[in-house]
Scaffold this motif. Structure first.
Motif, PDB file in Angstrom:
ATOM      1  N   PHE A 103     -50.367  20.921  40.171  1.00 47.90           N
ATOM      2  CA  PHE A 103     -49.606  19.916  41.058  1.00 47.90           C
ATOM      3  C   PHE A 103     -50.049  18.571  41.069  1.00 47.90           C
ATOM      4  O   PHE A 103     -49.358  17.434  41.581  1.00 47.90           O
ATOM      5  CB  PHE A 103     -49.484  20.520  42.438  1.00 47.90           C
ATOM      6  CG  PHE A 103     -48.477  21.527  42.471  1.00 47.90           C
ATOM      7  CD1 PHE A 103     -47.160  21.093  42.801  1.00 47.90           C
ATOM      8  CD2 PHE A 103     -48.633  22.911  42.532  1.00 47.90           C
ATOM      9  CE1 PHE A 103     -46.084  21.993  43.036  1.00 47.90           C
ATOM     10  CE2 PHE A 103     -47.482  23.858  42.590  1.00 47.90           C
ATOM     11  CZ  PHE A 103     -46.320  23.507  42.868  1.00 47.90           C
ATOM     12  N   THR A 104     -51.387  18.432  40.540  1.00 47.97           N
ATOM     13  CA  THR A 104     -51.894  17.164  40.749  1.00 47.97           C
ATOM     14  C   THR A 104     -51.616  16.233  39.323  1.00 47.97           C
ATOM     15  O   THR A 104     -51.484  15.237  39.578  1.00 47.97           O
ATOM     16  CB  THR A 104     -53.664  17.077  41.000  1.00 47.97           C
ATOM     17  OG1 THR A 104     -53.614  17.768  42.449  1.00 47.97           O
ATOM     18  CG2 THR A 104     -54.087  15.660  41.010  1.00 47.97           C
ATOM     19  N   LEU A 146     -44.283  18.111  38.662  1.00 49.09           N
ATOM     20  CA  LEU A 146     -44.805  18.893  39.692  1.00 49.09           C
ATOM     21  C   LEU A 146     -45.327  17.898  40.774  1.00 49.09           C
ATOM     22  O   LEU A 146     -45.302  18.237  41.988  1.00 49.09           O
ATOM     23  CB  LEU A 146     -46.162  19.945  39.093  1.00 49.09           C
ATOM     24  CG  LEU A 146     -45.519  21.187  38.533  1.00 49.09           C
ATOM     25  CD1 LEU A 146     -46.533  21.745  38.058  1.00 49.09           C
ATOM     26  CD2 LEU A 146     -44.381  21.967  39.314  1.00 49.09           C
ATOM     27  N   HIS A 147     -46.042  16.899  40.409  1.00 45.35           N
ATOM     28  CA  HIS A 147     -46.903  15.996  41.256  1.00 45.35           C
ATOM     29  C   HIS A 147     -45.528  15.584  42.025  1.00 45.35           C
ATOM     30  O   HIS A 147     -45.565  15.113  43.508  1.00 45.35           O
ATOM     31  CB  HIS A 147     -47.438  14.950  40.639  1.00 45.35           C
ATOM     32  CG  HIS A 147     -48.389  14.217  41.577  1.00 45.35           C
ATOM     33  ND1 HIS A 147     -47.801  12.956  42.081  1.00 45.35           N
ATOM     34  CD2 HIS A 147     -49.684  13.873  42.020  1.00 45.35           C
ATOM     35  CE1 HIS A 147     -48.718  12.412  42.894  1.00 45.35           C
ATOM     36  NE2 HIS A 147     -49.718  13.062  42.621  1.00 45.35           N
ATOM     37  N   GLY A 173     -43.871  17.830  44.200  1.00 38.89           N
ATOM     38  CA  GLY A 173     -44.421  18.776  45.063  1.00 38.89           C
ATOM     39  C   GLY A 173     -44.901  17.855  46.290  1.00 38.89           C
ATOM     40  O   GLY A 173     -45.445  18.500  47.487  1.00 38.89           O
ATOM     41  N   ARG A 185     -41.144  20.931  49.593  1.00 39.37           N
ATOM     42  CA  ARG A 185     -42.370  19.999  49.850  1.00 39.37           C
ATOM     43  C   ARG A 185     -43.236  20.451  50.781  1.00 39.37           C
ATOM     44  O   ARG A 185     -44.447  20.392  50.727  1.00 39.37           O
ATOM     45  CB  ARG A 185     -41.700  18.539  49.989  1.00 39.37           C
ATOM     46  CG  ARG A 185     -41.060  17.860  48.843  1.00 39.37           C
ATOM     47  CD  ARG A 185     -40.485  16.845  48.991  1.00 39.37           C
ATOM     48  NE  ARG A 185     -39.862  16.021  48.062  1.00 39.37           N
ATOM     49  CZ  ARG A 185     -40.412  15.341  46.917  1.00 39.37           C
ATOM     50  NH1 ARG A 185     -41.736  15.461  46.646  1.00 39.37           N
ATOM     51  NH2 ARG A 185     -39.285  14.930  46.110  1.00 39.37           N
ATOM     52  N   THR A 203     -45.439  22.883  48.854  1.00 40.98           N
ATOM     53  CA  THR A 203     -46.218  22.626  47.808  1.00 40.98           C
ATOM     54  C   THR A 203     -47.030  21.513  48.052  1.00 40.98           C
ATOM     55  O   THR A 203     -48.010  21.208  47.136  1.00 40.98           O
ATOM     56  CB  THR A 203     -44.985  22.399  46.739  1.00 40.98           C
ATOM     57  OG1 THR A 203     -44.465  21.031  47.026  1.00 40.98           O
ATOM     58  CG2 THR A 203     -44.309  23.606  46.189  1.00 40.98           C
ATOM     59  N   SER A 204     -46.898  20.732  49.151  1.00 46.01           N
ATOM     60  CA  SER A 204     -47.592  19.497  49.254  1.00 46.01           C
ATOM     61  C   SER A 204     -49.158  19.685  49.559  1.00 46.01           C
ATOM     62  O   SER A 204     -49.977  18.726  49.034  1.00 46.01           O
ATOM     63  CB  SER A 204     -47.305  18.713  50.275  1.00 46.01           C
ATOM     64  OG  SER A 204     -47.340  19.260  51.447  1.00 46.01           O
ATOM     65  N   TRP A 264     -50.985  21.250  47.586  1.00 43.01           N
ATOM     66  CA  TRP A 264     -51.780  21.521  46.276  1.00 43.01           C
ATOM     67  C   TRP A 264     -51.596  20.150  45.364  1.00 43.01           C
ATOM     68  O   TRP A 264     -52.237  19.830  44.371  1.00 43.01           O
ATOM     69  CB  TRP A 264     -51.003  22.558  45.510  1.00 43.01           C
ATOM     70  CG  TRP A 264     -50.802  23.863  46.121  1.00 43.01           C
ATOM     71  CD1 TRP A 264     -49.623  24.328  46.828  1.00 43.01           C
ATOM     72  CD2 TRP A 264     -51.963  24.913  46.346  1.00 43.01           C
ATOM     73  NE1 TRP A 264     -50.213  25.680  47.256  1.00 43.01           N
ATOM     74  CE2 TRP A 264     -51.541  25.747  46.830  1.00 43.01           C
ATOM     75  CE3 TRP A 264     -53.397  24.576  45.884  1.00 43.01           C
ATOM     76  CZ2 TRP A 264     -52.152  26.906  47.273  1.00 43.01           C
ATOM     77  CZ3 TRP A 264     -54.162  25.815  46.337  1.00 43.01           C
ATOM     78  CH2 TRP A 264     -53.516  26.794  46.875  1.00 43.01           C
ATOM     79  N   VAL A 265     -51.067  19.158  46.129  1.00 41.20           N
ATOM     80  CA  VAL A 265     -50.927  17.853  45.374  1.00 41.20           C
ATOM     81  C   VAL A 265     -52.173  17.006  45.848  1.00 41.20           C
ATOM     82  O   VAL A 265     -52.534  16.888  47.003  1.00 41.20           O
ATOM     83  CB  VAL A 265     -49.428  17.198  45.768  1.00 41.20           C
ATOM     84  CG1 VAL A 265     -49.312  15.754  44.906  1.00 41.20           C
ATOM     85  CG2 VAL A 265     -48.380  18.087  45.220  1.00 41.20           C
ATOM     86  N   GLY A 313     -50.175  14.537  50.670  1.00 41.68           N
ATOM     87  CA  GLY A 313     -50.770  15.449  49.858  1.00 41.68           C
ATOM     88  C   GLY A 313     -52.104  15.860  49.730  1.00 41.68           C
ATOM     89  O   GLY A 313     -53.123  14.973  50.140  1.00 41.68           O
TER      90      GLY A 313
END
Length: 206
Positions: free
Chosen positions: A34-35, A40-41, A44, A59, A62-63, A65-66, A121
């Motif tokens: 995700f980064t 994905l970035h 996410g 979001r 998932t956020s 993981w960013v 994130g």
């Protein structure tokens, strides 16, 4: 005959090193995806406007993981993996991973109540919760684990107090070069405390 209430978690089969390393690698790999994967970035990261007004609810999931580059990624993943290894002394893998995810979700949901945070994130909110939960679990052990638990609890609670996120949820940090959402740290820590209290209540019901 009335048995006394338990004062510590029931015995559990603790994970071995291969399982712990696999869990740590999974966390690091998911955060890396995700980064460093652009699509994905972009999709996410937590974006307040997207979540509230455009239906981009995922979001919130998932956020955590960013991350905003290598430095941010390495710091968050190193802290999280270190906490997982500590928690492995007293908890099963599914417990600690569940706490990590729950604290991350609570931190992201809490951001919806913080209008100053337009985007976010990182694992730091989830890590604060995992840290406090791990500390409380270690406090229920004897010897050095209890000492380590005291130290972690003091550090986490002291950090949340000195950050005073209830006065300013978002503060620019020149060492990072971006705004730090301190409100997510406080929300994550509270979620970690809540997870521990819920477990204690459940064990005492059994």
């Amino acid at each position: 005959m009335v048995l006394p209430e338990p004062t510590s978690p029931p015995p559990t089969r603790l994970p071995g090193w291969p399982a712990m390393l696999a869990a740590s690698a999974a966390v690091a790999a998911l955060a890396a995806a995700f980064t460093f994967v652009p699509w994905l970035h972009a999709h996410g990261m937590y974006l307040r406007h997207g979540v509230r007004f455009e239906g981009e609810w995922w979001r919130v999931l998932t956020s955590m993981w960013v991350h905003l580059g290598w430095k941010h990624y390495l710091a968050d993943v190193a802290a999280t993996v270190g906490l997982l290894l500590l928690a492995g002394r007293v908890a099963r893998i599914r417990e600690m991973l569940a706490v990590l995810v729950i604290c991350g979700l609570v931190a992201q949901v809490a951001l919806l109540r913080m209008p100053a945070v337009g985007w976010y994130g990182g694992l730091s909110g989830a890590a604060h919760g995992l840290a406090l939960w791990t500390a409380l679990r270690l406090l229920q052990e004897a010897g050095w684990p209890r000492v380590i638990g005291v130290v972690i609890a003091v550090v986490v609670l002291g950090k949340v107090w000195t950050e005073q996120s209830w006065l300013a949820a978002l503060v620019f940090d020149p060492s990072w070069g971006f705004n730090v959402a301190r409100g997510a740290h406080a929300a994550g820590a509270m979620a970690g405390l809540g997870c521990w209290l819920l477990q204690e209540w459940w064990w005492r019901r059994q």
